[in-house]
Design a protein around this motif. Sequence first.
Motif, mmCIF file in Angstrom:
data_model
loop_
_atom_site.group_PDB
_atom_site.id
_atom_site.type_symbol
_atom_site.label_atom_id
_atom_site.label_comp_id
_atom_site.label_asym_id
_atom_site.label_seq_id
_atom_site.Cartn_x
_atom_site.Cartn_y
_atom_site.Cartn_z
ATOM 1 N N GLU A 19 0.995 -1.229 0.008
ATOM 2 C CA GLU A 19 0.219 -0.013 0.119
ATOM 3 C C GLU A 19 0.911 1.232 -0.131
ATOM 4 O O GLU A 19 1.798 1.185 0.821
ATOM 5 C CB GLU A 19 -0.815 -0.007 1.243
ATOM 6 C CG GLU A 19 -1.935 -0.932 1.338
ATOM 7 C CD GLU A 19 -2.819 -0.883 2.725
ATOM 8 O OE1 GLU A 19 -3.940 -0.868 2.504
ATOM 9 O OE2 GLU A 19 -2.125 -0.760 3.832
ATOM 10 N N ASP A 26 -1.786 -0.967 -3.943
ATOM 11 C CA ASP A 26 -2.823 0.067 -4.102
ATOM 12 C C ASP A 26 -2.034 1.104 -3.727
ATOM 13 O O ASP A 26 -1.143 1.405 -2.785
ATOM 14 C CB ASP A 26 -3.611 -0.522 -2.750
ATOM 15 C CG ASP A 26 -4.739 0.570 -2.399
ATOM 16 O OD1 ASP A 26 -4.986 1.216 -3.248
ATOM 17 O OD2 ASP A 26 -5.042 0.555 -1.345
ATOM 18 N N SER A 70 -2.946 5.334 -3.405
ATOM 19 C CA SER A 70 -3.835 6.069 -3.217
ATOM 20 C C SER A 70 -3.468 7.600 -2.695
ATOM 21 O O SER A 70 -2.635 7.415 -1.926
ATOM 22 C CB SER A 70 -5.225 5.615 -2.616
ATOM 23 O OG SER A 70 -4.800 5.297 -1.196
#
Length: 156
Positions: free
Chosen positions: A35, A73, A75
Amino acid sequence: MEETITNLLETYFTTEAEFQDCFVVDVNHSNKKLEVFVDSDSGMTFAKCQRISRYLESYLDEAKPLGEEYVLDVSSPGVDRPLKFYRQYLKNVGRTLEVTTTEGETYTGVLKAATPTEVTLEAKQRVQDGKRKKTVVEDINIASDAIKKSIVKISF
């Protein structure tokens, strides 16, 4: 792994004009999942996250630090994640923050100003006025190194 990804992205951000105002907020790695939270002084867009993701995928596919199969991921940090950097405070001037200090005190107020060494909240406080309490608005200065956690509060 976290340091490698951070360094890789910081280099990418300095070489690509579109990303020069971007910065890495956090990198989390566990098992086969990576992430990456990235922010920008001008605001993160889906397109920016997508390009960063593709850049990282090319590295992960070539160097294989996570093996053949992984989950990536990329973001923006979102409002539920604590603010970590001075640049994030600057972006949130005028918004309501909940700040918890290292001494356990919690303050909620509108972020009026931020410097590298302190933040200023405009907060409503209940104070004793004779036998009654009244609400006053006052500025609260909190040293940056005394902040344990700051979260943007969303009001509807």
